[in-house]
Design a protein around this motif. Structure first.
Motif, PDB file in Angstrom:
ATOM      1  N   TYR A 332      38.172 -22.108 -16.575  1.00 36.72           N
ATOM      2  CA  TYR A 332      38.263 -22.392 -18.020  1.00 36.72           C
ATOM      3  C   TYR A 332      37.026 -21.844 -18.735  1.00 36.72           C
ATOM      4  O   TYR A 332      37.108 -21.340 -19.865  1.00 36.72           O
ATOM      5  CB  TYR A 332      38.466 -23.903 -18.284  1.00 36.72           C
ATOM      6  N   LEU A 333      35.868 -21.904 -18.042  1.00 34.98           N
ATOM      7  CA  LEU A 333      34.635 -21.350 -18.632  1.00 34.98           C
ATOM      8  C   LEU A 333      34.678 -19.827 -18.615  1.00 34.98           C
ATOM      9  O   LEU A 333      34.187 -19.164 -19.539  1.00 34.98           O
ATOM     10  CB  LEU A 333      33.420 -21.810 -17.830  1.00 34.98           C
ATOM     11  N   ALA A 334      35.281 -19.278 -17.560  1.00 35.07           N
ATOM     12  CA  ALA A 334      35.379 -17.819 -17.452  1.00 35.07           C
ATOM     13  C   ALA A 334      36.236 -17.261 -18.598  1.00 35.07           C
ATOM     14  O   ALA A 334      35.932 -16.194 -19.152  1.00 35.07           O
ATOM     15  CB  ALA A 334      35.989 -17.431 -16.106  1.00 35.07           C
ATOM     16  N   ALA A 335      37.297 -17.992 -18.964  1.00 34.28           N
ATOM     17  CA  ALA A 335      38.147 -17.541 -20.074  1.00 34.28           C
ATOM     18  C   ALA A 335      37.348 -17.533 -21.375  1.00 34.28           C
ATOM     19  O   ALA A 335      37.394 -16.575 -22.155  1.00 34.28           O
ATOM     20  CB  ALA A 335      39.368 -18.452 -20.208  1.00 34.28           C
ATOM     21  N   ASP A 336      36.584 -18.612 -21.593  1.00 33.58           N
ATOM     22  CA  ASP A 336      35.737 -18.665 -22.804  1.00 33.58           C
ATOM     23  C   ASP A 336      34.752 -17.502 -22.809  1.00 33.58           C
ATOM     24  O   ASP A 336      34.529 -16.850 -23.828  1.00 33.58           O
ATOM     25  CB  ASP A 336      34.944 -19.975 -22.860  1.00 33.58           C
ATOM     26  N   ARG A 337      34.193 -17.240 -21.639  1.00 31.30           N
ATOM     27  CA  ARG A 337      33.188 -16.164 -21.549  1.00 31.30           C
ATOM     28  C   ARG A 337      33.828 -14.807 -21.853  1.00 31.30           C
ATOM     29  O   ARG A 337      33.252 -13.981 -22.553  1.00 31.30           O
ATOM     30  CB  ARG A 337      32.553 -16.174 -20.152  1.00 31.30           C
ATOM     31  N   MET A 338      35.042 -14.608 -21.323  1.00 31.68           N
ATOM     32  CA  MET A 338      35.741 -13.335 -21.580  1.00 31.68           C
ATOM     33  C   MET A 338      35.955 -13.151 -23.088  1.00 31.68           C
ATOM     34  O   MET A 338      35.706 -12.067 -23.638  1.00 31.68           O
ATOM     35  CB  MET A 338      37.093 -13.336 -20.853  1.00 31.68           C
ATOM     36  N   ALA A 339      36.405 -14.213 -23.755  1.00 34.31           N
ATOM     37  CA  ALA A 339      36.646 -14.125 -25.204  1.00 34.31           C
ATOM     38  C   ALA A 339      35.333 -13.897 -25.947  1.00 34.31           C
ATOM     39  O   ALA A 339      35.232 -13.029 -26.828  1.00 34.31           O
ATOM     40  CB  ALA A 339      37.327 -15.406 -25.688  1.00 34.31           C
ATOM     41  N   GLU A 340      34.304 -14.658 -25.570  1.00 28.34           N
ATOM     42  CA  GLU A 340      33.018 -14.556 -26.278  1.00 28.34           C
ATOM     43  C   GLU A 340      32.387 -13.176 -26.081  1.00 28.34           C
ATOM     44  O   GLU A 340      31.809 -12.610 -27.011  1.00 28.34           O
ATOM     45  CB  GLU A 340      32.065 -15.657 -25.780  1.00 28.34           C
ATOM     46  N   GLU A 341      32.508 -12.645 -24.848  1.00 28.58           N
ATOM     47  CA  GLU A 341      31.916 -11.315 -24.588  1.00 28.58           C
ATOM     48  C   GLU A 341      32.573 -10.270 -25.480  1.00 28.58           C
ATOM     49  O   GLU A 341      31.906  -9.408 -26.048  1.00 28.58           O
ATOM     50  CB  GLU A 341      32.099 -10.934 -23.108  1.00 28.58           C
ATOM     51  N   ARG A 342      33.899 -10.369 -25.609  1.00 21.24           N
ATOM     52  CA  ARG A 342      34.607  -9.376 -26.440  1.00 21.24           C
ATOM     53  C   ARG A 342      34.171  -9.490 -27.916  1.00 21.24           C
ATOM     54  O   ARG A 342      33.891  -8.485 -28.577  1.00 21.24           O
ATOM     55  CB  ARG A 342      36.120  -9.579 -26.304  1.00 21.24           C
ATOM     56  N   ILE A 343      34.077 -10.728 -28.404  1.00 20.33           N
ATOM     57  CA  ILE A 343      33.695 -10.924 -29.808  1.00 20.33           C
ATOM     58  C   ILE A 343      32.269 -10.419 -30.024  1.00 20.33           C
ATOM     59  O   ILE A 343      31.973  -9.729 -31.007  1.00 20.33           O
ATOM     60  CB  ILE A 343      33.811 -12.415 -30.199  1.00 20.33           C
ATOM     61  N   GLU A 344      31.385 -10.722 -29.057  1.00 25.06           N
ATOM     62  CA  GLU A 344      29.975 -10.333 -29.222  1.00 25.06           C
ATOM     63  C   GLU A 344      29.809  -8.815 -29.247  1.00 25.06           C
ATOM     64  O   GLU A 344      29.094  -8.256 -30.089  1.00 25.06           O
ATOM     65  CB  GLU A 344      29.158 -10.974 -28.084  1.00 25.06           C
ATOM     66  N   ILE A 345      30.520  -8.145 -28.325  1.00 25.23           N
ATOM     67  CA  ILE A 345      30.432  -6.673 -28.289  1.00 25.23           C
ATOM     68  C   ILE A 345      30.922  -6.090 -29.605  1.00 25.23           C
ATOM     69  O   ILE A 345      30.287  -5.212 -30.199  1.00 25.23           O
ATOM     70  CB  ILE A 345      31.262  -6.110 -27.104  1.00 25.23           C
ATOM     71  N   MET A 346      32.041  -6.606 -30.102  1.00 21.04           N
ATOM     72  CA  MET A 346      32.599  -6.065 -31.342  1.00 21.04           C
ATOM     73  C   MET A 346      31.706  -6.399 -32.539  1.00 21.04           C
ATOM     74  O   MET A 346      31.573  -5.605 -33.459  1.00 21.04           O
ATOM     75  CB  MET A 346      34.021  -6.598 -31.570  1.00 21.04           C
ATOM     76  N   ARG A 347      31.072  -7.570 -32.494  1.00 21.56           N
ATOM     77  CA  ARG A 347      30.164  -7.937 -33.593  1.00 21.56           C
ATOM     78  C   ARG A 347      29.004  -6.945 -33.655  1.00 21.56           C
ATOM     79  O   ARG A 347      28.655  -6.421 -34.708  1.00 21.56           O
ATOM     80  CB  ARG A 347      29.621  -9.355 -33.372  1.00 21.56           C
ATOM     81  N   LYS A 348      28.437  -6.647 -32.458  1.00 17.87           N
ATOM     82  CA  LYS A 348      27.279  -5.736 -32.412  1.00 17.87           C
ATOM     83  C   LYS A 348      27.719  -4.345 -32.832  1.00 17.87           C
ATOM     84  O   LYS A 348      27.038  -3.674 -33.602  1.00 17.87           O
ATOM     85  CB  LYS A 348      26.703  -5.704 -31.004  1.00 17.87           C
ATOM     86  N   SER A 349      28.869  -3.920 -32.294  1.00 21.66           N
ATOM     87  CA  SER A 349      29.341  -2.574 -32.593  1.00 21.66           C
ATOM     88  C   SER A 349      29.630  -2.439 -34.082  1.00 21.66           C
ATOM     89  O   SER A 349      29.341  -1.428 -34.707  1.00 21.66           O
ATOM     90  CB  SER A 349      30.573  -2.301 -31.731  1.00 21.66           C
ATOM     91  N   ARG A 350      30.186  -3.525 -34.675  1.00 15.19           N
ATOM     92  CA  ARG A 350      30.508  -3.463 -36.093  1.00 15.19           C
ATOM     93  C   ARG A 350      29.233  -3.442 -36.938  1.00 15.19           C
ATOM     94  O   ARG A 350      29.128  -2.706 -37.908  1.00 15.19           O
ATOM     95  CB  ARG A 350      31.378  -4.660 -36.492  1.00 15.19           C
ATOM     96  N   SER A 351      28.232  -4.247 -36.535  1.00 13.95           N
ATOM     97  CA  SER A 351      27.026  -4.258 -37.344  1.00 13.95           C
ATOM     98  C   SER A 351      26.314  -2.914 -37.232  1.00 13.95           C
ATOM     99  O   SER A 351      25.723  -2.422 -38.184  1.00 13.95           O
ATOM    100  CB  SER A 351      26.109  -5.425 -36.962  1.00 13.95           C
ATOM    101  N   GLN A 352      26.418  -2.275 -36.052  1.00 12.76           N
ATOM    102  CA  GLN A 352      25.869  -0.933 -35.880  1.00 12.76           C
ATOM    103  C   GLN A 352      26.555   0.035 -36.842  1.00 12.76           C
ATOM    104  O   GLN A 352      25.927   0.819 -37.534  1.00 12.76           O
ATOM    105  CB  GLN A 352      26.110  -0.502 -34.421  1.00 12.76           C
ATOM    106  N   PHE A 353      27.896  -0.096 -36.895  1.00 13.73           N
ATOM    107  CA  PHE A 353      28.680   0.765 -37.771  1.00 13.73           C
ATOM    108  C   PHE A 353      28.262   0.555 -39.233  1.00 13.73           C
ATOM    109  O   PHE A 353      28.074   1.488 -39.992  1.00 13.73           O
ATOM    110  CB  PHE A 353      30.174   0.450 -37.575  1.00 13.73           C
ATOM    111  N   LEU A 354      28.075  -0.744 -39.604  1.00 12.30           N
ATOM    112  CA  LEU A 354      27.706  -1.036 -40.984  1.00 12.30           C
ATOM    113  C   LEU A 354      26.322  -0.477 -41.305  1.00 12.30           C
ATOM    114  O   LEU A 354      26.079   0.053 -42.374  1.00 12.30           O
ATOM    115  CB  LEU A 354      27.741  -2.549 -41.244  1.00 12.30           C
ATOM    116  N   GLN A 355      25.411  -0.590 -40.293  1.00  3.92           N
ATOM    117  CA  GLN A 355      24.065  -0.030 -40.519  1.00  3.92           C
ATOM    118  C   GLN A 355      24.157   1.456 -40.820  1.00  3.92           C
ATOM    119  O   GLN A 355      23.551   1.970 -41.736  1.00  3.92           O
ATOM    120  CB  GLN A 355      23.211  -0.212 -39.266  1.00  3.92           C
ATOM    121  N   ASN A 356      24.983   2.144 -40.005  1.00  5.91           N
ATOM    122  CA  ASN A 356      25.154   3.575 -40.231  1.00  5.91           C
ATOM    123  C   ASN A 356      25.740   3.834 -41.606  1.00  5.91           C
ATOM    124  O   ASN A 356      25.340   4.738 -42.316  1.00  5.91           O
ATOM    125  CB  ASN A 356      26.080   4.177 -39.159  1.00  5.91           C
ATOM    126  N   GLY A 357      26.724   2.952 -41.963  1.00  4.11           N
ATOM    127  CA  GLY A 357      27.370   3.092 -43.270  1.00  4.11           C
ATOM    128  C   GLY A 357      26.345   2.940 -44.381  1.00  4.11           C
ATOM    129  O   GLY A 357      26.287   3.748 -45.313  1.00  4.11           O
TER     130      GLY A 357
END
Ligand SMILES: NC(=O)C1=CN([C@@H]2O[C@H](COP(=O)(O)OP(=O)(O)OC[C@H]3O[C@@H](n4cnc5c(N)ncnc54)[C@H](O)[C@@H]3O)[C@@H](O)[C@H]2O)C=CC1
Ligand SMILES: O=C(O)CCC(=O)C(=O)O
Length: 364
Positions: A332-357
């Protein structure tokens, strides 16, 4: 309840209170996280004991959708609505149209669907006011009843869990104890029967039991007996919280994989299953077929594409088991971690994109 303190602590973005005196609408839209995309989650209608209870439920359910959508690989965030009222007595057209206008006002940040107490017809009424609604009638080119699709996803997830528990994903000859043979589990039993699994079923509804006995050769047992029967897989498909202090000692199954929401009474019970070496398939990962199906409507519904996507629940479940082993944590913790890892990666990638923007903008 200190709402802002709570929202800040658990990272909620927005809480919208909707009221319409004429129709009696009292609704709360909770948007938890839109990092991955607009918040998608159903509308629950329920007679809450207090406004505080309704707010708490909306917040809890919205966060659950963030995790369910992220783990399913959807480009969608998490949200949910609760309407305060009795779905048997208090519904009217004006109520759902007023609610539709509130959703429209959010301009796509939140997309709704059915949940407990709401129906396809209610979604059709909301659709008169907004396009940000899924789960509407097939007559409008939409997906209709999600249960067979949810069942297919549970079947795929169960195969992945069998691979983890028994070293093979074949369910032929395996005995599956199914608790509740309603809309989802009836369709699940059909898949299992076709693959040659043996079925043991229970339900408080005798007709549902008889149908499974007649059509799939299932063996029927009393409701309390289902926990202790000799079986390979326990499939909870009725209520939440059936994995608890009383039931765990009775279970003979090596694998747990079923459709019900909130199967663990508390996280402690997920820890106990881990210690006992029982393969628990996290509920929101295996039962995501319904939301994957309605999400497909956002691209113009295509049943074949939706089913292909639902098949990936096999991979999502397998990934949860990999993370559980990688980090030596309960599933059950592994599922949470999988979801959180995906959100975190996309958050960082998006903020990187916005910085470039911003950089591009500042050069202009
Ligand atoms: N329908 C869907 O697409 C989705 C359903 N789920 C969850 O899956 C579960 C099943 O959903 P549905 O099949 O749609 O509901 P349903 O209401 O059609 O089926 C539930 C069945 O459980 C039986 N039941 C209730 N209490 C019981 C008890 N104490 N012992 C044995 N049987 C009992 C009911 O008589 C009914 O036949 C629910 O927990 C639901 O929240 C989750 C995701 C999507
Ligand atoms: O499956 C649906 O109809 C909507 C999604 C949702 O709210 C859920 O999966 O709980």
């Amino acid at each position: 309840m200190q709402i802002f303190t709570y929202m800040e602590k658990y990272d909620y973005e927005q809480l919208v209170f909707c009221q319409d005196e004429q129709s009696g609408l009292k609704a709360i839209i909770a948007i938890h996280d839109t990092t991955l995309g607009p918040a998608l989650g159903g509308t629950r209608m329920w007679t809450y004991d207090s406004e505080e209870a309704a707010i708490e439920d909306a917040l809890r359910l919205a966060k659950g959708m963030t995790y369910k959508n992220a783990a399913a690989g959807l480009n969608l965030g998490g949200g949910k609505t609760v309407i305060i009222g009795d779905p048997k007595k208090d519904k009217n057209e004006a109520m759902f149209r007023a609610f539709g206008r509130y959703i429209q006002g959010l301009n796509g940040r939140y997309i709704t669907a059915e949940d407990v107490g709401t129906t396809v017809q209610d979604m059709d009424t909301i659709h008169l006011e907004t396009d940000y609604v899924t789960g509407i009638s097939p007559a409008f080119g939409s997906s209709g009843n999600p249960s067979p699709v949810t069942a297919y996803g549970v079947y795929r997830g169960m195969k992945a869990a069998a691979k983890e528990g028994f070293g093979t994903d074949s369910l032929e000859g395996k005995t599956v104890a199914v608790q509740g043979v309603g809309n989802v589990a009836y369709n699940l039993c059909r898949h299992l029967h076709e693959e040659g699994a043996n079925l043991i079923v229970t339900d408080i509804n005798k007709e549902a039991v008889n149908r499974a006995v007649e059509e799939f050769g299932a063996k029927a047992v009393d409701t309390e007996e289902i926990y202790s029967v000799d079986c390979d897989i326990y499939a909870p498909c009725a209520l939440g919280a059936t994995i608890n202090d009383e039931t765990i000692p009775q279970l003979k199954a090596k694998v747990i994989a079923g459709a019900a929401n909130n199967q663990l009474k508390s996280t402690k019970h997920g820890d106990i299953l881990h210690e006992k070496g029982i393969v628990y398939t996290p509920d929101y990962v295996i039962n995501a077929g319904g939301v994957i199906n309605v999400a497909d409507e956002l691209n113009g519904y295509n049943k074949e594409r939706a089913m292909k996507r639902v098949e990936t629940i096999y991979d999502n479940v397998a990934k949860v088991f990999d993370i559980s082993k990688r980090d030596n944590i309960p599933t059950y913790l592994a599922a949470d971690r999988m979801a959180e890892e995906r959100i975190e990666i996309m958050r960082k990638s998006r903020s990187q994109f916005l910085q470039n923007g911003n950089h591009t903008l500042s050069r202009r």
